[in-house]
Design a protein around this motif. Structure first.
Motif, PDB file in Angstrom:
ATOM      1  N   THR A   1       0.770  -1.170   0.031  1.00 11.37           N
ATOM      2  CA  THR A   1      -0.005  -0.173  -0.047  1.00 11.37           C
ATOM      3  C   THR A   1       0.947   1.350  -0.014  1.00 11.37           C
ATOM      4  O   THR A   1       0.542   2.159  -0.692  1.00 11.37           O
ATOM      5  CB  THR A   1      -1.007   0.035   1.062  1.00 11.37           C
ATOM      6  OG1 THR A   1      -1.609  -1.063   1.131  1.00 11.37           O
ATOM      7  CG2 THR A   1      -1.912   1.117   1.289  1.00 11.37           C
TER       8      THR A   1
ATOM      9  N   VAL B   1      -1.905  -7.357   1.563  1.00 11.41           N
ATOM     10  CA  VAL B   1      -2.517  -6.804   0.381  1.00 11.41           C
ATOM     11  C   VAL B   1      -1.340  -6.249  -0.651  1.00 11.41           C
ATOM     12  O   VAL B   1      -0.496  -5.615  -0.105  1.00 11.41           O
ATOM     13  CB  VAL B   1      -3.395  -5.617   0.856  1.00 11.41           C
ATOM     14  CG1 VAL B   1      -3.726  -4.771  -0.357  1.00 11.41           C
ATOM     15  CG2 VAL B   1      -4.441  -5.921   1.850  1.00 11.41           C
TER      16      VAL B   1
ATOM     17  N   ARG C   1      -5.096 -10.083  -2.438  1.00  9.64           N
ATOM     18  CA  ARG C   1      -4.917 -10.671  -0.681  1.00  9.64           C
ATOM     19  C   ARG C   1      -4.423 -12.171  -0.843  1.00  9.64           C
ATOM     20  O   ARG C   1      -4.866 -12.788  -1.394  1.00  9.64           O
ATOM     21  CB  ARG C   1      -6.331 -10.436  -0.463  1.00  9.64           C
ATOM     22  CG  ARG C   1      -7.108  -9.337  -0.131  1.00  9.64           C
ATOM     23  CD  ARG C   1      -8.229  -9.114   0.845  1.00  9.64           C
ATOM     24  NE  ARG C   1      -7.748  -9.022   2.120  1.00  9.64           N
ATOM     25  CZ  ARG C   1      -7.422  -8.172   2.836  1.00  9.64           C
ATOM     26  NH1 ARG C   1      -7.837  -6.847   2.412  1.00  9.64           N
ATOM     27  NH2 ARG C   1      -7.106  -8.221   4.182  1.00  9.64           N
TER      28      ARG C   1
ATOM     29  N   TYR D   1      -0.561  -4.637  -4.588  1.00  8.19           N
ATOM     30  CA  TYR D   1      -0.968  -4.355  -5.950  1.00  8.19           C
ATOM     31  C   TYR D   1      -0.055  -4.449  -7.158  1.00  8.19           C
ATOM     32  O   TYR D   1       1.055  -4.253  -6.899  1.00  8.19           O
ATOM     33  CB  TYR D   1      -1.054  -2.679  -5.923  1.00  8.19           C
ATOM     34  CG  TYR D   1      -2.027  -2.338  -4.883  1.00  8.19           C
ATOM     35  CD1 TYR D   1      -3.540  -2.018  -5.216  1.00  8.19           C
ATOM     36  CD2 TYR D   1      -1.727  -2.179  -3.489  1.00  8.19           C
ATOM     37  CE1 TYR D   1      -4.471  -1.556  -4.581  1.00  8.19           C
ATOM     38  CE2 TYR D   1      -2.817  -1.798  -2.640  1.00  8.19           C
ATOM     39  CZ  TYR D   1      -4.185  -1.551  -3.148  1.00  8.19           C
ATOM     40  OH  TYR D   1      -4.938  -1.116  -2.218  1.00  8.19           O
TER      41      TYR D   1
ATOM     42  N   ARG E   1     -10.119   0.656  -0.433  1.00  4.82           N
ATOM     43  CA  ARG E   1     -10.440  -0.754  -0.769  1.00  4.82           C
ATOM     44  C   ARG E   1     -11.498  -1.289  -0.024  1.00  4.82           C
ATOM     45  O   ARG E   1     -12.231  -2.281  -0.591  1.00  4.82           O
ATOM     46  CB  ARG E   1      -9.194  -1.757   0.087  1.00  4.82           C
ATOM     47  CG  ARG E   1      -7.791  -1.676  -0.815  1.00  4.82           C
ATOM     48  CD  ARG E   1      -6.959  -2.753  -0.073  1.00  4.82           C
ATOM     49  NE  ARG E   1      -6.703  -2.684   1.143  1.00  4.82           N
ATOM     50  CZ  ARG E   1      -5.543  -2.078   1.583  1.00  4.82           C
ATOM     51  NH1 ARG E   1      -4.706  -1.734   0.692  1.00  4.82           N
ATOM     52  NH2 ARG E   1      -5.139  -2.076   2.838  1.00  4.82           N
TER      53      ARG E   1
ATOM     54  N   HIS F   1      -6.732  -5.112  -6.137  1.00  2.19           N
ATOM     55  CA  HIS F   1      -5.506  -5.553  -5.354  1.00  2.19           C
ATOM     56  C   HIS F   1      -5.490  -7.111  -5.130  1.00  2.19           C
ATOM     57  O   HIS F   1      -6.552  -7.771  -5.638  1.00  2.19           O
ATOM     58  CB  HIS F   1      -5.586  -5.017  -3.900  1.00  2.19           C
ATOM     59  CG  HIS F   1      -6.674  -5.292  -3.212  1.00  2.19           C
ATOM     60  ND1 HIS F   1      -7.995  -4.501  -3.421  1.00  2.19           N
ATOM     61  CD2 HIS F   1      -7.191  -5.900  -2.245  1.00  2.19           C
ATOM     62  CE1 HIS F   1      -9.169  -5.143  -2.784  1.00  2.19           C
ATOM     63  NE2 HIS F   1      -8.547  -5.922  -1.959  1.00  2.19           N
TER      64      HIS F   1
END
Length: 65
Positions: free
Chosen positions: A7, A40, A35, A42, A25, A33
Motif C-alpha cells: 500500500t 495486500v 490478498r 498491488y 479498498r 488488489h
C-alpha cells in the motif's frame, strides 16, 4: 512476473496517501488488489489500468464505474 507493491508503494503512483488507498479498498473504488491472508499487494498493471479507465477530456465527462 511483475513486482507487487504494498500500500505504501502503490499510493504515490496514484497520487494519494496510503490511508486513502486503504479506505478505497473498503469502499471498492480503488484499483484491483491481491490478498494473501492479511497481506495486500498491488500489481502495477492493475494500477495503470485503473488510471486509464478514469481518463477524461473534460470536467463534464463522467467516469465509468
Amino acid at each position: 512476473m511483475h513486482k507487487l507493491l504494498n500500500t505504501d508503494e502503490a499510493a504515490p503512483l496514484i497520487g494519494v496517501k496510503p490511508k486513502t488507498l486503504m479506505n478505497w479498498r473498503v469502499l471498492g473504488v480503488g484499483p484491483s488488489h491481491i490478498r494473501a491472508g492479511r497481506k495486500v499487494a498491488y500489481d502495477v498493471a492493475d494500477i495503470e489500468a485503473w488510471k486509464a479507465e478514469r481518463r477524461v477530456r473534460s470536467t463534464s465527462q463522467s467516469i465509468a464505474a
